[in-house]
Design an enzyme around this catalytic site. Structure first.
Site, PDB file in Angstrom:
ATOM      1  N   GLU A   1       1.336   1.024  -1.921  1.00  0.00           N
ATOM      2  CA  GLU A   1       0.393   0.716  -0.841  1.00  0.00           C
ATOM      3  C   GLU A   1       0.361   1.817   0.214  1.00  0.00           C
ATOM      4  O   GLU A   1      -0.706   2.145   0.746  1.00  0.00           O
ATOM      5  CB  GLU A   1       0.740  -0.634  -0.204  1.00  0.00           C
ATOM      6  CG  GLU A   1       0.616  -1.826  -1.149  1.00  0.00           C
ATOM      7  CD  GLU A   1      -0.748  -1.929  -1.803  1.00  0.00           C
ATOM      8  OE1 GLU A   1      -1.765  -1.647  -1.140  1.00  0.00           O
ATOM      9  OE2 GLU A   1      -0.800  -2.276  -3.003  1.00  0.00           O
TER      10      GLU A   1
ATOM     11  N   ASP B   1      -7.194   3.391  -6.920  1.00  0.00           N
ATOM     12  CA  ASP B   1      -6.560   2.731  -8.062  1.00  0.00           C
ATOM     13  C   ASP B   1      -7.373   3.081  -9.302  1.00  0.00           C
ATOM     14  O   ASP B   1      -8.326   2.393  -9.655  1.00  0.00           O
ATOM     15  CB  ASP B   1      -6.513   1.213  -7.859  1.00  0.00           C
ATOM     16  CG  ASP B   1      -5.500   0.802  -6.808  1.00  0.00           C
ATOM     17  OD1 ASP B   1      -4.355   1.291  -6.868  1.00  0.00           O
ATOM     18  OD2 ASP B   1      -5.844  -0.007  -5.917  1.00  0.00           O
TER      19      ASP B   1
END
Length: 354
Positions: free
Chosen positions: A306, A320
């Site tokens: 994160e 991602d």
């Protein structure tokens, strides 16, 4: 990194993966056809172009109802800032609601508004496209990967109409005016503090290893050039620094789902435009603090994952593009540098000597 322990007004803006030898890569693929419905509202038709039925996880992909990045938007060759969420998801024990199966030639449609996750109020022509890798699933676990790509679509945006679409930022602003949440304390506070210490240690070790390069490095980042080593090491050093303080830094880290974006199988999420990170319930109930299994998930590497999304830690933040070992190691060198899980998996590999 500012650790929210107790949290005030909301106005501040295990699972083991299969080992490499067990993972299969599909030669099939998904073709995405993008078209304009009206102004910034887009339709995507996703078709299985292979000869076999495929089952894949559609999180962070078309069909996901959350404000995730489904397409990249460009204006004059510069990418428009994405203002939605990016998250890490578990790779085993997946629920049926996050899975899609497509027979050969079968397709599904998804409609979404790109103005909900990017500021397009200035109007004018923009170009959108999408490409990446989705996780293939067998018996509710990620066991491989499947590539996808789209056509390139150029549209002329009516800025005034785009400005009427409620953005993620506007939703956060509404929440900040009406919601208070309970403090982050007890076992969750302890778990997150441990995860931060572990993430700092993993990132620091990985940064040192990246500076030297080697076979493990090229497995994930495809190049052993000094520029690639330096870029990876710099991001990991920045993550180590951000993880090392709970009272200063560029990010705000909540130990609970203060904005309501956690859904089935989501471990944690980041709002990169605001440098906000939040953990979901299963971060604490599903993940170990630190795994002893190569390429498996844990709290430390999830936090590291994160942090790489947040541009306040290191700019630009990552996307991602591929979850898990198989997908991450199929990426090109440029894609790997921009893929959050590549850093998390590499840090795990360095720590365990995978």
């Amino acid at each position: 990194m500012k650790f929210i322990a107790p949290i005030a007004l909301l106005g501040m803006f295990q699972a083991a993966s299969a080992s490499p030898v067990d993972i299969k890569t599909s030669n099939a693929g998904l073709q995405v056809t993008l078209s304009q419905i009206n102004n910034t509202r887009i339709k995507a038709v996703v078709q299985n172009t292979g000869s076999e039925e495929v089952t894949f996880m559609h999180m962070n992909f078309f069909k996901d109802a959350s404000p995730v990045k489904k397409v990249s938007i460009f204006r004059n060759n510069d990418e428009v800032e994405f203002q939605g969420i990016k998250y890490r998801v578990q790779t085993d024990d997946l629920s049926d609601e996050v899975l899609t199966s497509l027979a050969p030639g079968a397709s599904f449609e998804d409609e979404f508004d790109i103005a909900a996750t990017s500021d397009l109020s200035s109007g004018g022509p923009v170009t959108i496209r999408s490409e990446g890798i989705v996780p293939l699933v067998t018996e509710k676990s990620v066991t491989g990967s499947l590539s996808y790509s789209s056509n390139e679509l150029t549209i002329d945006v009516d800025g005034a109409e785009a400005a009427k679409i409620e953005t993620v930022g506007a939703q956060l602003s509404k929440l900040s005016k009406r919601t208070r949440v309970s403090s982050c304390s007890g076992t969750r506070a302890t778990a997150l503090q441990t995860a931060l210490r572990n993430a700092a240690s993993l990132a620091s070790r990985a940064a040192s290893a990246a500076s030297q390069g080697g076979s493990t490095f090229t497995t994930f980042f495809k190049s052993d050039s000094s520029s690639t080593r330096n870029a990876v090491a710099a991001r990991l050093r920045a993550v180590a620094s951000e993880s090392s303080s709970t009272s200063s830094g560029s990010t705000t880290y909540y130990c609970t789902d203060v904005y309501g974006y956690c859904s089935s199988n989501v471990l944690a999420y980041t709002l990169p435009a605001y440098n906000i990170i939040a953990n979901c319930d299963i971060y604490y109930t599903y993940l170990p603090a630190l795994t002893g299994t190569c390429y498996a998930q844990d709290q430390a590497t999830t936090t590291l994952h994160e942090f790489t999304h947040a541009p306040g830690v290191y700019s630009p933040g990552t996307d991602d593009l591929g979850y898990g070992y198989d997908a991450a190691t199929r990426l090109s060198a440029s894609q790997a540098l921009n893929n959050a899980d590549s850093y998390a998996l590499y840090a795990n590999a360095v720590y365990l000597g995978c």
